[in-house]
Design a protein around this motif. Structure first.
Motif, mmCIF file in Angstrom:
data_model
loop_
_atom_site.group_PDB
_atom_site.id
_atom_site.type_symbol
_atom_site.label_atom_id
_atom_site.label_comp_id
_atom_site.label_asym_id
_atom_site.label_seq_id
_atom_site.Cartn_x
_atom_site.Cartn_y
_atom_site.Cartn_z
ATOM 1 N N ALA A 148 -36.709 56.628 -76.182
ATOM 2 C CA ALA A 148 -37.170 58.021 -76.144
ATOM 3 C C ALA A 148 -36.314 58.990 -76.943
ATOM 4 C CB ALA A 148 -37.265 58.480 -74.691
ATOM 5 N N THR A 149 -35.020 58.997 -76.712
ATOM 6 C CA THR A 149 -34.174 59.975 -77.386
ATOM 7 C C THR A 149 -34.043 59.667 -78.869
ATOM 8 O OG1 THR A 149 -32.892 59.769 -75.344
ATOM 9 C CG2 THR A 149 -32.143 61.365 -76.890
ATOM 10 N N THR A 150 -33.948 58.400 -79.202
ATOM 11 C CA THR A 150 -33.907 58.014 -80.614
ATOM 12 C C THR A 150 -35.217 58.419 -81.286
ATOM 13 O OG1 THR A 150 -32.398 56.167 -80.180
ATOM 14 C CG2 THR A 150 -33.679 56.073 -82.211
ATOM 15 N N GLY A 151 -36.330 58.155 -80.636
ATOM 16 C CA GLY A 151 -37.629 58.517 -81.193
ATOM 17 C C GLY A 151 -37.751 60.017 -81.432
ATOM 18 N N ALA A 152 -37.243 60.826 -80.521
ATOM 19 C CA ALA A 152 -37.299 62.280 -80.685
ATOM 20 C C ALA A 152 -36.467 62.724 -81.884
ATOM 21 C CB ALA A 152 -36.816 62.972 -79.412
ATOM 22 N N THR A 153 -35.327 62.105 -82.084
ATOM 23 C CA THR A 153 -34.473 62.440 -83.225
ATOM 24 C C THR A 153 -35.157 62.063 -84.533
ATOM 25 O OG1 THR A 153 -32.503 62.089 -81.862
ATOM 26 C CG2 THR A 153 -32.184 62.088 -84.242
ATOM 27 N N ILE A 154 -35.795 60.898 -84.542
ATOM 28 C CA ILE A 154 -36.505 60.456 -85.755
ATOM 29 C C ILE A 154 -37.690 61.379 -86.032
ATOM 30 C CG2 ILE A 154 -37.902 58.601 -86.746
ATOM 31 C CD1 ILE A 154 -36.059 56.649 -85.143
ATOM 32 N N SER A 169 -38.801 63.089 -89.428
ATOM 33 C CA SER A 169 -39.954 62.433 -90.077
ATOM 34 C C SER A 169 -41.188 62.585 -89.194
ATOM 35 C CB SER A 169 -39.640 60.950 -90.309
ATOM 36 O OG SER A 169 -38.509 60.790 -91.133
ATOM 37 N N PRO A 170 -41.696 63.804 -89.043
ATOM 38 C CA PRO A 170 -42.807 64.049 -88.123
ATOM 39 C C PRO A 170 -44.109 63.352 -88.516
ATOM 40 C CG PRO A 170 -42.362 66.006 -89.423
ATOM 41 C CD PRO A 170 -41.274 65.014 -89.733
ATOM 42 N N GLU A 171 -44.220 62.906 -89.749
ATOM 43 C CA GLU A 171 -45.447 62.241 -90.200
ATOM 44 C C GLU A 171 -45.575 60.814 -89.684
ATOM 45 O OE1 GLU A 171 -42.283 61.048 -93.134
ATOM 46 O OE2 GLU A 171 -42.739 62.829 -91.970
ATOM 47 N N LEU A 172 -44.492 60.237 -89.202
ATOM 48 C CA LEU A 172 -44.537 58.850 -88.727
ATOM 49 C C LEU A 172 -44.936 58.791 -87.250
ATOM 50 C CD1 LEU A 172 -41.311 57.357 -90.351
ATOM 51 C CD2 LEU A 172 -43.682 57.005 -91.056
ATOM 52 N N PRO A 173 -45.951 58.002 -86.919
ATOM 53 C CA PRO A 173 -46.290 57.835 -85.505
ATOM 54 C C PRO A 173 -45.284 56.888 -84.846
ATOM 55 C CG PRO A 173 -47.786 56.558 -86.876
ATOM 56 C CD PRO A 173 -46.877 57.305 -87.807
ATOM 57 N N ILE A 174 -44.704 57.347 -83.769
ATOM 58 C CA ILE A 174 -43.686 56.563 -83.065
ATOM 59 C C ILE A 174 -44.081 56.447 -81.609
ATOM 60 C CG2 ILE A 174 -41.264 56.456 -82.363
ATOM 61 C CD1 ILE A 174 -40.658 58.158 -84.881
ATOM 62 N N ARG A 175 -44.178 55.225 -81.145
ATOM 63 C CA ARG A 175 -44.424 54.979 -79.711
ATOM 64 C C ARG A 175 -43.069 54.975 -79.019
ATOM 65 N NH1 ARG A 175 -46.113 49.278 -77.053
ATOM 66 N NH2 ARG A 175 -45.687 49.891 -74.912
ATOM 67 N N ALA A 176 -42.904 55.835 -78.049
ATOM 68 C CA ALA A 176 -41.628 55.924 -77.339
ATOM 69 C C ALA A 176 -41.705 55.185 -76.008
ATOM 70 C CB ALA A 176 -41.254 57.372 -77.111
ATOM 71 N N VAL A 177 -40.639 54.476 -75.698
ATOM 72 C CA VAL A 177 -40.441 53.900 -74.374
ATOM 73 C C VAL A 177 -39.333 54.723 -73.710
ATOM 74 C CG1 VAL A 177 -41.238 51.607 -75.070
ATOM 75 C CG2 VAL A 177 -38.809 52.148 -75.236
ATOM 76 N N LYS A 178 -38.884 54.326 -72.569
ATOM 77 C CA LYS A 178 -37.831 55.071 -71.871
ATOM 78 C C LYS A 178 -36.552 55.092 -72.708
ATOM 79 C CE LYS A 178 -39.555 53.980 -67.269
ATOM 80 N NZ LYS A 178 -40.051 55.296 -66.936
ATOM 81 N N SER A 179 -35.664 56.004 -72.386
ATOM 82 C CA SER A 179 -34.372 56.019 -73.076
ATOM 83 C C SER A 179 -33.614 54.750 -72.693
ATOM 84 C CB SER A 179 -33.573 57.275 -72.728
ATOM 85 O OG SER A 179 -33.134 57.222 -71.394
#
Length: 132
Positions: free
Chosen positions: A37-43, A47-57
């Motif tokens: 989750a936190t890594t995904g938010a930073t990415i 890079s807002p154009e990339l779709p990222i599926r987040a799991v828990k931190s």
């Protein structure tokens, strides 16, 4: 054929991973990305154009979730930038993630240099690897 790539970084290394992703956004775009989750938010911030599926931190079980996805053949490669100089409260989970990546023999990189080599080696150009 697209692959699913897991992206994980410890707190101090999140900016480095987000920068790496931004440099490779065009190559990553056709693929599925899963991240803690936190890594995904930073990415996403870089890079807002990339779709990222987040799991828990990571400390809340995200490392274990990604490990389970590797074991199920849903994740084909791991890019994980750990912080080798800072103790992690969830170190057992981190070690379990590394172990599962080794057991299932998926491509894995633990620094920008090795992640670059995976990309240059064609990781993002070929078919998804068969489950280990």
């Amino acid at each position: 054929m697209p692959i699913t790539l897991a992206l994980v970084a410890h707190d101090r290394m999140k900016p480095a991973l987000a920068g790496w992703v931004a440099r490779h956004a065009a190559e990553l775009a056709p693929h599925a990305i899963v991240s803690t989750a936190t890594t995904g938010a930073t990415i996403r911030a870089q890079s807002p154009e990339l779709p990222i599926r987040a799991v828990k931190s990571g400390p809340l079980g995200g490392d274990q979730q990604i490990g389970g996805m590797i074991a199920e053949g849903e994740v084909h490669a791991l890019i994980f930038f750990p912080d080798p100089l800072t103790p992690q409260a969830h170190d057992v989970d981190v070690k379990a993630l590394l172990r599962i990546a080794l057991v299932y023999d998926i491509p894995a990189a633990f620094s920008p240099a090795t992640a670059d080599l995976l990309v240059k080696g064609g990781l993002l150009n070929g078919p998804a690897p068969a489950p280990g």
